[in-house]
Design an enzyme around this catalytic site. Structure first.
Site, PDB file in Angstrom:
ATOM      1  N   HIS A   1       0.869  -1.170   0.000  1.00 35.73           N
ATOM      2  CA  HIS A   1       0.000   0.000   0.000  1.00 35.73           C
ATOM      3  C   HIS A   1       0.910   1.225   0.000  1.00 35.73           C
ATOM      4  O   HIS A   1       1.871   1.268   0.762  1.00 35.73           O
ATOM      5  CB  HIS A   1      -0.891  -0.038   1.256  1.00 35.73           C
ATOM      6  CG  HIS A   1      -2.096   0.811   1.117  1.00 35.73           C
ATOM      7  ND1 HIS A   1      -2.043   2.177   1.144  1.00 35.73           N
ATOM      8  CD2 HIS A   1      -3.396   0.498   0.927  1.00 35.73           C
ATOM      9  CE1 HIS A   1      -3.268   2.662   0.988  1.00 35.73           C
ATOM     10  NE2 HIS A   1      -4.108   1.661   0.847  1.00 35.73           N
TER      11      HIS A   1
ATOM     12  N   ARG B   1      -6.950  10.270  -0.465  1.00 33.90           N
ATOM     13  CA  ARG B   1      -6.524  10.842  -1.751  1.00 33.90           C
ATOM     14  C   ARG B   1      -7.713  11.008  -2.677  1.00 33.90           C
ATOM     15  O   ARG B   1      -7.830  11.989  -3.402  1.00 33.90           O
ATOM     16  CB  ARG B   1      -5.457   9.958  -2.394  1.00 33.90           C
ATOM     17  CG  ARG B   1      -4.105  10.101  -1.725  1.00 33.90           C
ATOM     18  CD  ARG B   1      -3.112   9.105  -2.249  1.00 33.90           C
ATOM     19  NE  ARG B   1      -3.264   7.809  -1.602  1.00 33.90           N
ATOM     20  CZ  ARG B   1      -3.225   6.635  -2.222  1.00 33.90           C
ATOM     21  NH1 ARG B   1      -3.043   6.598  -3.527  1.00 33.90           N
ATOM     22  NH2 ARG B   1      -3.359   5.515  -1.561  1.00 33.90           N
TER      23      ARG B   1
END
Ligand SMILES: Cc1cc2nc3c(=O)[nH]c(=O)nc-3n(C[C@H](O)[C@H](O)[C@H](O)COP(=O)(O)OP(=O)(O)OC[C@H]3O[C@@H](n4cnc5c(N)ncnc54)[C@H](O)[C@@H]3O)c2cc1C
Length: 507
Positions: free
Chosen positions: A270, A293
């Site tokens: 990740h 994000r």
């Protein structure tokens, strides 16, 4: 003559796979179950699971809106990627597809099993890679991993003397005997063994003990073994921190019994785990979820954006890991143990922070995000934010290719400068290892095999496996929500099989 003392089913590891196996073994009539857990508390990484568990078609899915969900198998095969391409040898493909069939066909029954025990799984979400909403969690605040683990533990404790959980008990060896030959004329397989039990070390007493009986092996994956198995199979990821508890992998115990491993280089990374300023060298890190994000957050390296923040996990991780890593901690005692991490900033403008408020409050409270006025940022960062606002306003294209900006508002209203008094949230992030797809080759009855994938199956007698320790189901990439599922589906199968073996030994 009947054995007056039928052996217990031995389960190694008290994560979701081990708990499911233990409970299924007792339901199947095992005289007793002994659950050996290395840590001081049960739950493993399973207790941390936050998104949910997959199942289809289930009573909780909205059929009126989405129709009957019949695409779970297809989605799983697609996600497995190159491991299931037409060019892969047919026996290997068949074995992988057989495991996927068990996983997906028994998913609805896994959800029913948990829901009937009292776990709330009424909320169904759609995660990346899924063509329909099928990831189940509860409506309350308890995350699904914790809800499932605590419910199963409570049910096990209701079984009285038939169930015993021993914590701080680390299994160090599988006890082996040469396998008997069913047909005396047949040539014995030179390495064939039977697993007759385990040797384990009690941490608090510093003693070693043995226990005999059929074994279900469920000690989890190797994402937390950063300087061990991870560095062996993925040297490029060695030293990376993880969302998993730091602990040595147990795969070598299986290999010593002849088990084969598969897909060990398939590891989920990740791109953004939070670096806690209070403990930057902690190997265990909180995930900074993609959603931050998606809602508008940007990634900055020395004040400049370096990647389209909405590119795939692989791309974002690769770009970050090509940057110079952050300076190692100044700690002479831990030279060999040092983590490899990067000094990237995640910045949320006021619009993004508001859109993700539920999460942001928690990260601010944990000290993983800090609030700052725009005027407190360095000039390079402020210039980046001015440039980015022009992109969001549509005055120019993003040089990095980002086309969706979530709820970003900073500098968007009016044509002027950014508001120097506006408050942004900033935290340090670095790539982290999250899940390991590879593990022991096993079959649809959850037996651990001493044959390679696609060869004629050679089950190791007396040994079953479930959960992240096993390999071959997920191929290149695991679908979110399918690891809790594999724990329940194959844990139940393994527990039932081991119970039958214990009953046979007592007959
Ligand atoms: C932060 C986070 C969020 C996640 N969210 C999700 C999600 O929403 N949905 C999903 O499907 N998956 C999720 N996952 C992945 C999923 O939680 C794991 O893959 C899964 O729970 C693994 O279960 P397990 O039982 O195989 O292993 P674990 O839960 O890790 O349990 C293994 C246990 O075995 C013990 N053990 C290890 N070695 C020994 C030994 N030698 N002797 C005795 N005991 C031993 C360990 O201490 C541990 O308690 C998440 C993972 C993390 C880290």
């Amino acid at each position: 003559m009947a054995n007056p003392h039928p052996p217990p089913v031995i389960v190694v590891g008290a994560g979701l796979a081990g708990l499911s196996a233990a409970y299924a073994a007792l339901l199947a009539g095992a005289p007793s179950v002994r659950l050996l857990e290395r840590a001081a508390k049960p739950g493993g990484n399973s207790i941390k699971a936050s998104s949910g568990i997959n199942g289809a078609p289930t009573r909780f899915q909205d059929v009126a809106k989405y129709g009957v969900d019949q695409s779970f198998w297809d989605d799983t095969v697609r996600s497995a990627g190159s491991r299931l391409q037409a060019s892969v040898a047919e026996p290997i493909r068949n074995q992988r597809q057989g495991l996927i069939s068990i996983l997906t066909n028994r998913s609805a029954s896994a959800i029913d099993f948990l829901a009937d025990l009292g776990v709330d799984l009424s909320v169904v979400a759609q995660l990346g890679g899924h063509s329909k909403p099928r990831t189940h969690r509860g409506a309350g605040r308890t995350p699904p991993g914790a809800a499932i683990v605590t419910t199963l533990l409570a049910k096990l404790k209701e079984q009285g003397d038939r169930f015993e959980l021993v914590t701080e008990a680390e299994v160090t060896k599988l006890l082996l005997l040469p396998a008997p030959h069913e047909n005396s004329k047949a040539q014995p397989h030179p390495q064939a063994v039977v697993v007759t039990g385990v040797e384990y070390r009690l941490h608090n007493l510093d003693t070693t003990q043995t226990l005999h009986g059929p074994v279900v092996f469920a000690p989890g994956g190797f994402a937390g073994d950063t300087h061990g198995l991870l560095s062996l199979h993925r040297p490029d990821l060695a030293g990376l921190p993880s969302t998993n508890d730091p602990r040595p992998a147990a795969h070598t115990l299986l290999s010593a019994a002849g088990a084969k491993l598969v897909d060990m280089e398939s590891v989920q990374v990740h791109p953004t785990g939070f670096v806690d300023p209070a403990n930057p060298q902690a190997a265990l890190k909180f995930l900074a979820p993609e959603m931050l994000r998606g809602e508008g957050g940007v990634l900055l390296y020395r004040g400049r954006r370096v990647v389209n923040e909405l590119a795939t996990r692989e791309v974002v991780s690769r770009v970050i890991m090509a940057l110079p890593p952050s300076a190692a901690a100044d700690d002479e005692d831990h030279v060999g143990d040092r983590l490899r991490q990067w000094d990237v900033q995640l910045l949320l403008d006021p619009g993004t922070a508001e859109a993700a408020a539920g999460h942001v409050v928690f990260y601010l409270w944990k000290g993983l995000l800090r609030k700052k006025k725009v005027r407190e940022l360095d000039e390079v960062t402020r210039e980046t934010l001015r440039e980015y606002a022009r992109v969001v306003r549509g005055e120019r294209a993003d040089g990095l290719g980002r086309v969706a900006f979530g709820h970003w508002t900073l500098g968007v209203a009016g044509a002027g400068d950014i508001d120097e008094e506006a408050e942004v949230c900033v935290g340090s992030v670095t790539p982290i290892v999250h899940f390991t797809m590879g593990g022991a080759v096993f079959n649809e009855r959850a037996q651990i095999l001493s044959s390679e994938l696609g060869e004629e199956e050679k089950p190791i007698q007396g040994l079953w496996g479930a959960g992240e320790i096993t390999g071959g189901i997920h191929g290149d990439n695991r679908l979110g929500g399918s690891s809790l599922l594999e724990c329940v589906v194959f844990g139940r199968i393994a527990g039932e099989q081991a119970a039958q073996s214990a009953l046979k030994a007592g007959a």
